[in-house]
Design an enzyme around this catalytic site. Structure first.
Site, PDB file in Angstrom:
ATOM      1  NE  ARG A 165      -3.672  -2.313   2.436  1.00 50.84           N
ATOM      2  CZ  ARG A 165      -4.581  -2.581   3.367  1.00 50.84           C
ATOM      3  NH1 ARG A 165      -4.782  -1.717   4.355  1.00 50.84           N
ATOM      4  NH2 ARG A 165      -5.288  -3.696   3.320  1.00 50.84           N
ATOM      5  NE  ARG A 196      -1.517   4.693   9.082  1.00 49.85           N
ATOM      6  CZ  ARG A 196      -2.795   4.329   9.068  1.00 49.85           C
ATOM      7  NH1 ARG A 196      -3.321   3.858   7.966  1.00 49.85           N
ATOM      8  NH2 ARG A 196      -3.539   4.432  10.162  1.00 49.85           N
ATOM      9  CD  GLU A 211      -8.560  -1.186  11.018  1.00 49.17           C
ATOM     10  OE1 GLU A 211      -8.590  -1.932  10.035  1.00 49.17           O
ATOM     11  OE2 GLU A 211      -8.550   0.068  10.944  1.00 49.17           O
ATOM     12  CB  SER A 230     -11.424  -3.922   8.728  1.00 47.75           C
ATOM     13  OG  SER A 230     -12.591  -3.202   8.439  1.00 47.75           O
ATOM     14  NE  ARG A 274      -2.096  -1.729  11.565  1.00 51.31           N
ATOM     15  CZ  ARG A 274      -2.918  -0.691  11.472  1.00 51.31           C
ATOM     16  NH1 ARG A 274      -4.038  -0.671  12.194  1.00 51.31           N
ATOM     17  NH2 ARG A 274      -2.659   0.319  10.671  1.00 51.31           N
TER      18      ARG A 274
END
Length: 425
Positions: free
Chosen positions: A260, A275, A347, A350, A389
């Site tokens: 990403r 991130r 988070e 999801s 994560r």
């Protein structure tokens, strides 16, 4: 992608839904209906002109057969006039309507709470108590103190938002991913898939990554895209296909690298592994009938939660409000794991039900045995989980005062002879 007919039949539903997602719902619906009405009017005129041209052409043929050249010439002039007046509906108008529709997000399910952002999300449940750590170090400090996490080397070769993991920490990350994959395939019934990491425009478009989120992706010189998540190739398994409803739900999973650009994350989470441009993730995808999707969504969330429970990591499950949901989601649950150094939940997964939103874009349908008609499938996707994560959460929650990291019991079979990172067995 949205069905114009559905918007035409219930414009107020769509106006309210898009307004709930922070858009000018009523104005958007007006634009869609105006373009739709103009396009249909043009199509009607074109069809009428075609019918009239066919009628005149038949008369022209009869006149030529009778060698009545005067009548034939008169009819030919009428045919030409009809042809000039009945021009086929403009491609530009069709493109304009399509571009407007494909840029609009999915509409929230009826039970999605209203709200603008993460502050309006609703906590559904909480599991485990945060670990009692007096002065917790963050994962970057822990990893660098152990000499097993190197951001400087990664920056020299790749730039920011990359990391080099070494030794026992690299083994731990590998073990976490393998544990997740085994749990989902052996106990939860997902079929393991090893998909391509490069996809074409059609796959990226079908899973609603294009055209709106092109800036968040990495593109190769030959025009293909590095996957931002295995959701893209896994969901694309049914792209352009008609699936037998008796074979649904179809559940697939993959452990892949994800890429990403984080184009919209400037200045956010610049420290550590939260991130990154490249990370590993176990993805869960389900393809269902419309009747199955709501129950399948709850099941998927439970499959993701099971990972955190097995690792004994405190977490909470959040139902996202309309304004905080992703572009393609109809309903989303986020799992947030406890991060001691930040004294808050972050988070880590999801899980979204997209309804038929993606299926319409990729033309994925299902068919019942013995019936003629087909209908769009529903697609669901979720993280089960993000490996990086999860590594962060394990490091921070299982640290001791000496900077060692205990290995969660569930991972012991994957790390034989090792009970701590940074210490002897």
């Amino acid at each position: 992608m949205h069905d114009v007919r559905a918007i035409r039949e219930d414009p107020e539903l769509y106006a309210k839904a898009w307004s709930a997602k922070g858009l000018s719902g009523s104005e958007i619906v007006r634009q869609i209906l105006d373009l739709d009405a103009e396009l249909r009017a043009q199509e009607t005129r074109f069809q009428e002109a075609q019918a009239e041209r066919n009628r005149l052409s038949k008369l022209y043929g009869q006149a030529k057969a009778k060698k009545d050249e005067a009548e034939a010439d008169r009819l030919m002039a009428q045919i030409q006039a009809v042809s000039d007046a009945g021009i086929e509906p403009g491609v530009e108008l069709k493109v304009k309507l399509r571009e407007l529709l494909e840029g609009l997000p999915n509409i929230p399910a009826p039970d999605v709470p209203p709200g603008k952002d993460e502050h309006d999300n609703v906590e559904v449940r909480r599991w485990g108590e945060p670990f009692a750590i007096k002065t917790p170090k963050d994962h970057q400090s822990l990893g660098e103190d152990l000499g097993l996490m190197d951001f400087e080397a990664a920056a020299r070769m790749s730039g920011s938002r990359f990391v080099v993991l070494k030794g026992q920490l690299a083994r731990l990350e590998r073990a976490i991913g393998q544990f997740m994959l085994d749990l989902q395939t052996r106990e939860h019934g997902y079929l393991e898939v090893a998909p391509p990491l490069l996809v074409n425009d059609a796959a990226a478009y079908g899973t609603d990554k294009l055209p709106k989120f092109a800036d968040d992706l990495f593109q190769t010189t030959d025009g293909r895209w590095l996957i931002p998540t295995a959701e893209v190739p896994l969901t694309s398994l049914v792209m352009g296909q008609i699936v037998a409803e008796e074979e649904l739900p179809m559940r697939v999973t993959a452990l892949t690298p994800c890429f990403r650009s984080e184009a919209g994350a400037s200045g956010r989470d610049t420290r550590g592994m939260i991130r990154q441009h490249q990370f590993n993730k176990v993805e869960l995808v389900s393809i269902t009938t419309p009747e199955q999707s709501a129950d399948e969504h709850e099941r998927m969330v439970g499959c993701a939660e099971a990972v955190l429970k097995r690792l004994e990591l405190p977490f909470r499950t959040m139902l996202l409000c309309a304004g905080d949901m992703g572009f393609g989601a109809r309903k989303t649950y986020d799992l947030e794991v406890w991060i001691p150094s930040e004294d808050r939940y972050r988070e880590i997964s999801s899980c979204s039900n997209c309804g038929d939103f993606q299926a319409r874009r990729m033309d994925a349908r299902s068919k019942k045995a013995g019936e003629k008609g087909t209908r769009y499938v529903h697609t669901l996707n979720g993280s089960g989980l993000a490996v990086g994560r999860t590594l962060v959460a394990v490091m921070e929650n299982y640290q001791d005062e000496g900077g060692r990291i205990a290995i969660p019991q569930a991972l012991h079979p994957y790390l034989p002879g090792l009970t701590h990172i940074g210490g002897a067995a």
